[in-house]
Design a protein around this motif. Structure first.
Motif, mmCIF file in Angstrom:
data_model
loop_
_atom_site.group_PDB
_atom_site.id
_atom_site.type_symbol
_atom_site.label_atom_id
_atom_site.label_comp_id
_atom_site.label_asym_id
_atom_site.label_seq_id
_atom_site.Cartn_x
_atom_site.Cartn_y
_atom_site.Cartn_z
ATOM 1 N N SER A 298 0.847 -1.201 0.000
ATOM 2 C CA SER A 298 0.000 0.000 0.000
ATOM 3 C C SER A 298 0.878 1.244 0.000
ATOM 4 N N ALA A 299 0.268 2.370 -0.335
ATOM 5 C CA ALA A 299 1.039 3.618 -0.447
ATOM 6 C C ALA A 299 1.747 3.964 0.859
ATOM 7 N N ALA A 336 5.698 -4.610 5.630
ATOM 8 C CA ALA A 336 4.649 -5.377 4.953
ATOM 9 C C ALA A 336 4.935 -6.881 5.012
ATOM 10 N N GLY A 337 5.774 -7.304 5.966
ATOM 11 C CA GLY A 337 6.010 -8.731 6.193
ATOM 12 C C GLY A 337 7.019 -9.348 5.253
ATOM 13 N N THR A 338 7.791 -8.505 4.574
ATOM 14 C CA THR A 338 8.663 -9.018 3.509
ATOM 15 C C THR A 338 9.780 -9.923 4.051
ATOM 16 N N ILE A 339 10.481 -9.486 5.107
ATOM 17 C CA ILE A 339 11.566 -10.337 5.637
ATOM 18 C C ILE A 339 10.962 -11.579 6.289
ATOM 19 N N SER A 340 9.880 -11.390 7.054
ATOM 20 C CA SER A 340 9.234 -12.538 7.715
ATOM 21 C C SER A 340 8.927 -13.626 6.693
ATOM 22 N N TYR A 361 -1.786 -4.911 7.498
ATOM 23 C CA TYR A 361 -2.806 -5.456 6.576
ATOM 24 C C TYR A 361 -2.112 -6.102 5.376
ATOM 25 N N ASP A 362 -1.141 -5.378 4.789
ATOM 26 C CA ASP A 362 -0.414 -5.915 3.627
ATOM 27 C C ASP A 362 0.284 -7.226 3.985
ATOM 28 N N ALA A 363 0.870 -7.272 5.208
ATOM 29 C CA ALA A 363 1.607 -8.483 5.612
ATOM 30 C C ALA A 363 0.662 -9.693 5.600
ATOM 31 N N ASN A 366 -0.012 -10.585 2.053
ATOM 32 C CA ASN A 366 1.198 -11.172 1.457
ATOM 33 C C ASN A 366 1.385 -12.631 1.871
ATOM 34 N N CYS A 367 0.996 -12.956 3.104
ATOM 35 C CA CYS A 367 1.050 -14.371 3.513
ATOM 36 C C CYS A 367 0.062 -15.183 2.676
ATOM 37 N N ARG A 368 -1.136 -14.634 2.511
ATOM 38 C CA ARG A 368 -2.163 -15.392 1.755
ATOM 39 C C ARG A 368 -1.733 -15.633 0.318
#
Ligand SMILES: C[S@@+](CC[C@H](N)C(=O)[O-])C[C@H]1O[C@@H](n2cnc3c(N)ncnc32)[C@H](O)[C@@H]1O
Length: 475
Positions: A298-299, A336-340, A361-363, A366-368
């Motif tokens: 997201s922005a 946004a959960g990228t490293i996780s 929310y993005d994280a 991103n998992c889904r």
């Protein structure tokens, strides 16, 4: 200190090094003189602009002998834009100096002698590497040196859309072209500038906190082709319609734009984040890919600005974490959960902590979209979320590894204290600011940890910045 030197004195200097902030470093009988906009290997005539007990600062007036590492800068704004301060230094030499600066910063600020710092890994792309740029609207255009010297002002003085000039946060350089950005971003910049310049609504100013246009933020999915435009403004009558009109003009002219959002920032804080977001075109987010994972951003969510560099960075974080599949990992400042998500296939579970709701929310999304089921994300300020360590441990278990990736300011002392209470076997510290990294690891290493190794990664070629990944292990 050299007592013969005075503010205004003109001297000749041999520039022998490059200090933090990309300033040339010279010595006069052992006394340090910083010379911004000079290069190691140059001999310059310079004028003293500041004189202190321990050092002086001098403005270069002429280059008397050129450095062997000099290259012709590509950018017409070089020397006036605050971005690429090192564009006239050969790239391999930039990397060598960045490594030396990381070593010296750790030695001085963390008090660790001869830290194990590897050679800097260069960015896969030297130019056009940025996937994001934040341009400011301003009522004060920075007049270029050429304009001042020729006494010919070309264009308006009271409107600009561009980047802050070197050392002048209140003035904005009207950028014609930026070599760190794609060609299409440069074209959008010009179209927006011409459309907004005659507009009845004025750029926002922090002088009296009036005005409308604050920021134009562009983001690109380097691996998907996505292209997102974000306007950040205040919220006066007619403002929303003005941005909607401009959005229609842009989508007609640039069919490759995939999203346009409008963020309303009604506060006095001059930040490119809104309290409310209107989606004007497309889905309102950007998609990109790092490694084998797809991400939706997201922005208002953080995403590493050099996509190819991020893949190297994340690979290092994963390697330094030394995962075998059985570990519980805490990912502090998880965005946004990228490293996780990147490390999750090698961990039992990953728990991310992040303060921005949109990023959380993005994280989840991103998992889904990546079919990841072993990551969990907690929204809140880390100072508060880590306050009850026993509660966290009861809920998620002891972390074997903690990955931290804070903003430039580094970690809050209370977060460091809680991190030490969590007592993981390994801490992987990812940082875009070697100075705060060194400050924080000093604290961490004063209690049961030692710094094993540091790998710098150049995510920001031609700028003074450098990213580092450090591994700290419990004694
Ligand atoms: C450098 S970014 C790293 C994000 C992520 N690790 C990545 O690589 O994309 C730092 C993140 O820390 C978050 N943050 C800043 N202050 C925070 C705080 N006090 N508590 C929790 N998160 C915070 C920011 O919103 C941002 O997402």
């Amino acid at each position: 200190m050299d007592n013969t030197l005075k503010k205004g004195s003109e001297i000749e200097l041999e520039v022998e090094g490059l200090a933090f902030g990309a300033k040339g470093l010279a010595r006069l009988n052992g006394y340090i003189v910083f010379v911004p906009q000079s290069l190691p290997g140059q001999r310059v005539r310079a004028q003293i602009t500041k004189k202190k007990k321990a050092f002086a600062e001098a403005k270069p007036l002429a280059v008397l002998r050129q450095s062997e590492s000099y290259v012709e800068p590509r950018c017409q704004h070089f020397g006036e834009c605050g971005g690429c301060l090192l564009q006239n230094l050969r790239y391999d030499v930039q990397l060598a100096y960045k490594q030396r600066q990381v070593v010296e910063t750790i030695e001085h600020l963390a008090g660790i002698a001869r830290p194990n710092v590897a050679a800097v890994i260069g960015s896969p792309q030297e130019y056009f590497y940025r996937n994001k740029m934040e341009f400011s609207f301003s009522r004060q255009r920075w007049l270029t040196r050429a304009e001042i010297e020729s006494n010919q002002i070309s264009g308006e003085r009271d409107f600009a859309l561009g980047l802050h000039s070197t050392n002048h946060y209140d003035k904005t350089l009207a950028l014609e072209q930026c070599w760190l950005l794609s060609e299409r971003s440069n074209r959008v910049l010009q179209v927006v500038r011409e459309a907004v310049k005659p507009h009845a609504l004025l750029p926002y100013t922090t002088q009296d906190h009036t005005g409308f246009w604050r920021f134009l933020v562009m983001r690109e999915g380097k691996r998907t082709g996505d292209f997102m435009i974000n306007f950040v403004t205040t919220d006066p009558p007619g403002g929303r319609e003005a941005v909607a009109d401009l959005s229609r003009k842009l989508t007609a002219e640039f069919p490759e734009i995939t999203s346009i959002v409008h963020n309303l920032n009604r506060s006095k804080a001059q930040v490119a984040i809104g309290e409310e977001e209107l989606v004007l075109h497309g889905p309102g987010y950007l998609r990109d890919r790092i490694g084998e994972f797809d991400f939706q951003i997201s922005a208002n969510s953080f995403f590493q600005t050099n996509t190819e560099g991020a893949e190297i960075l994340y690979g290092l974080a994963r390697d330094f974490a030394g995962l075998t599949g059985n570990e519980t990992v805490y990912d502090l400042y998880s965005g946004a959960g990228t490293i996780s998500i990147f490390v999750s296939p090698l961990a039992k579970q990953v728990v991310g902590f992040e303060i921005v709701p949109q990023a959380i929310y993005d994280a989840g999304v991103n998992c889904r979209i990546n079919d990841i089921t072993n990551c969990h994300f907690i929204l809140g300020d880390l100072k508060d979320e880590l306050a009850q360590v026993p509660v966290l441990i009861r809920r998620w278990g002891n972390p074997d590894v903690v990955i931290v990736d804070p903003p430039r300011a580094g970690m809050h002392p209370k977060v460091i204290q809680k991190l030490l209470e969590l007592a993981p076997q390994r801490i992987v510290y990812v940082s875009c600011n070697p100075a705060t990294f060194a400050r924080d690891i000093k604290d961490i290493c004063s209690r049961q940890y030692h710094l094993e190794k540091v790998q710098p990664v150049d995510m920001f070629p031609h700028t003074a910045h450098c990213e580092v990944v450090g591994l700290l292990t419990r004694d």
